[in-house]
Design a protein around this motif. Structure first.
Motif, mmCIF file in Angstrom:
data_model
loop_
_atom_site.group_PDB
_atom_site.id
_atom_site.type_symbol
_atom_site.label_atom_id
_atom_site.label_comp_id
_atom_site.label_asym_id
_atom_site.label_seq_id
_atom_site.Cartn_x
_atom_site.Cartn_y
_atom_site.Cartn_z
ATOM 1 N N GLY A 51 -1.991 12.390 11.894
ATOM 2 C CA GLY A 51 -2.261 13.585 11.111
ATOM 3 C C GLY A 51 -3.216 13.388 9.955
ATOM 4 N N ALA A 52 -3.791 12.205 9.811
ATOM 5 C CA ALA A 52 -4.680 11.935 8.676
ATOM 6 C C ALA A 52 -6.107 12.435 8.923
ATOM 7 C CB ALA A 52 -4.709 10.443 8.363
ATOM 8 N N ILE A 53 -6.418 12.818 10.159
ATOM 9 C CA ILE A 53 -7.769 13.270 10.491
ATOM 10 C C ILE A 53 -7.697 14.708 10.974
ATOM 11 C CG2 ILE A 53 -9.789 12.912 11.950
ATOM 12 C CD1 ILE A 53 -8.860 9.981 12.242
ATOM 13 N N SER A 54 -8.549 15.549 10.384
ATOM 14 C CA SER A 54 -8.686 16.917 10.874
ATOM 15 C C SER A 54 -10.150 17.130 11.267
ATOM 16 C CB SER A 54 -8.245 17.935 9.825
ATOM 17 O OG SER A 54 -9.045 17.831 8.668
ATOM 18 N N PHE A 55 -10.391 18.117 12.079
ATOM 19 C CA PHE A 55 -11.733 18.382 12.565
ATOM 20 C C PHE A 55 -12.215 19.722 12.045
ATOM 21 C CE2 PHE A 55 -9.880 15.340 15.416
ATOM 22 C CZ PHE A 55 -10.906 14.418 15.563
ATOM 23 N N ALA A 56 -13.440 19.726 11.531
ATOM 24 C CA ALA A 56 -14.033 20.959 11.032
ATOM 25 C C ALA A 56 -14.411 21.846 12.219
ATOM 26 C CB ALA A 56 -15.276 20.634 10.207
ATOM 27 N N VAL A 63 0.849 -1.176 0.000
ATOM 28 C CA VAL A 63 0.000 0.000 0.000
ATOM 29 C C VAL A 63 0.886 1.227 0.000
ATOM 30 C CG1 VAL A 63 -1.737 1.272 1.290
ATOM 31 C CG2 VAL A 63 -1.800 -1.225 1.250
ATOM 32 N N ASP A 64 0.676 2.083 -0.977
ATOM 33 C CA ASP A 64 1.405 3.339 -1.051
ATOM 34 C C ASP A 64 0.822 4.285 -0.014
ATOM 35 O OD1 ASP A 64 2.612 5.736 -1.674
ATOM 36 O OD2 ASP A 64 1.862 5.826 -3.731
ATOM 37 N N ALA A 65 1.620 4.755 0.911
ATOM 38 C CA ALA A 65 1.137 5.627 1.985
ATOM 39 C C ALA A 65 0.477 6.883 1.433
ATOM 40 C CB ALA A 65 2.283 6.005 2.919
ATOM 41 N N ASN A 66 0.930 7.363 0.276
ATOM 42 C CA ASN A 66 0.339 8.549 -0.322
ATOM 43 C C ASN A 66 -1.063 8.282 -0.855
ATOM 44 O OD1 ASN A 66 2.597 10.119 0.197
ATOM 45 N ND2 ASN A 66 3.583 9.451 -1.675
ATOM 46 N N ALA A 67 -1.404 7.021 -1.099
ATOM 47 C CA ALA A 67 -2.716 6.673 -1.627
ATOM 48 C C ALA A 67 -3.769 6.592 -0.527
ATOM 49 C CB ALA A 67 -2.642 5.342 -2.372
ATOM 50 N N LEU A 68 -3.360 6.564 0.728
ATOM 51 C CA LEU A 68 -4.313 6.476 1.823
ATOM 52 C C LEU A 68 -5.069 7.795 1.964
ATOM 53 C CD1 LEU A 68 -2.153 4.575 4.435
ATOM 54 C CD2 LEU A 68 -4.016 3.658 3.036
ATOM 55 N N HIS A 69 -6.284 7.700 2.418
ATOM 56 C CA HIS A 69 -7.163 8.865 2.504
ATOM 57 C C HIS A 69 -6.860 9.737 3.717
ATOM 58 C CE1 HIS A 69 -9.648 7.258 -0.675
ATOM 59 N NE2 HIS A 69 -9.683 6.103 -0.045
ATOM 60 N N ARG A 70 -7.092 11.022 3.550
ATOM 61 C CA ARG A 70 -7.079 11.982 4.647
ATOM 62 C C ARG A 70 -8.527 12.371 4.885
ATOM 63 N NH1 ARG A 70 -2.752 14.619 6.341
ATOM 64 N NH2 ARG A 70 -3.966 16.495 6.652
ATOM 65 N N PHE A 71 -8.933 12.477 6.142
ATOM 66 C CA PHE A 71 -10.334 12.695 6.491
ATOM 67 C C PHE A 71 -10.560 13.982 7.255
ATOM 68 C CE2 PHE A 71 -10.488 8.330 5.429
ATOM 69 C CZ PHE A 71 -11.800 8.082 5.063
ATOM 70 N N VAL A 72 -11.770 14.494 7.103
ATOM 71 C CA VAL A 72 -12.259 15.595 7.928
ATOM 72 C C VAL A 72 -13.496 15.073 8.660
ATOM 73 C CG1 VAL A 72 -13.632 16.625 6.058
ATOM 74 C CG2 VAL A 72 -12.902 18.030 7.982
ATOM 75 N N VAL A 73 -13.594 15.401 9.945
ATOM 76 C CA VAL A 73 -14.702 14.975 10.793
ATOM 77 C C VAL A 73 -15.382 16.223 11.328
ATOM 78 C CG1 VAL A 73 -15.306 13.802 12.951
ATOM 79 C CG2 VAL A 73 -13.598 12.794 11.439
ATOM 80 N N GLY A 74 -16.703 16.218 11.296
ATOM 81 C CA GLY A 74 -17.477 17.345 11.809
ATOM 82 C C GLY A 74 -18.956 16.992 11.801
ATOM 83 N N ARG A 75 -19.795 17.991 11.969
ATOM 84 C CA ARG A 75 -21.245 17.769 12.031
ATOM 85 C C ARG A 75 -21.939 18.353 10.809
ATOM 86 N NH1 ARG A 75 -23.836 17.924 17.931
ATOM 87 N NH2 ARG A 75 -22.985 15.900 18.474
ATOM 88 N N ASP A 76 -23.067 17.725 10.468
ATOM 89 C CA ASP A 76 -23.893 18.274 9.399
ATOM 90 C C ASP A 76 -24.927 19.215 10.010
ATOM 91 O OD1 ASP A 76 -25.933 16.666 10.460
ATOM 92 O OD2 ASP A 76 -26.043 15.339 8.724
ATOM 93 N N GLY A 77 -25.801 19.767 9.182
ATOM 94 C CA GLY A 77 -26.802 20.719 9.650
ATOM 95 C C GLY A 77 -27.829 20.135 10.593
ATOM 96 N N GLU A 78 -27.953 18.813 10.624
ATOM 97 C CA GLU A 78 -28.911 18.153 11.510
ATOM 98 C C GLU A 78 -28.260 17.605 12.777
ATOM 99 O OE1 GLU A 78 -31.006 15.242 9.220
ATOM 100 O OE2 GLU A 78 -31.661 16.713 7.756
#
Length: 73
Positions: free
Chosen positions: A58-63, A8-23
């Motif tokens: 560092g792959a997860i950031s928060f909105a 698995v190429d480390a650059n191919a792994l996903h970076r995520f953002v976590v937060g809430r929707d309008g509901e």
């Protein structure tokens, strides 16, 4: 028959953002818009993002609380 290993190429792994929707649901989505989900609580969203990103630091950031996320934009 020799076994083959897929690297698995480390650059191919996903970076995520976590937060809430309008509901008020928790959203975890990758920055490319390829994968994500809606979750009942923050810990479930973070767990999903962590697993999908290969537990990379560092792959997860928060909105910010003022930003409402959506799976579709």
């Amino acid at each position: 028959m020799p076994s083959s290993h897929i690297s698995v190429d480390a650059n191919a792994l996903h970076r995520f953002v976590v937060g809430r929707d309008g509901e008020g649901h928790w959203i975890a989505r990758d920055e490319e818009g390829v994968t994500g989900g809606v979750f009942a609580d923050r810990s479930s969203a973070v767990r999903f993002a962590s697993m999908e990103s290969g537990h990379r630091a560092g792959a997860i950031s928060f909105a910010p609380a003022s930003v409402r996320l959506s799976l579709f934009n």
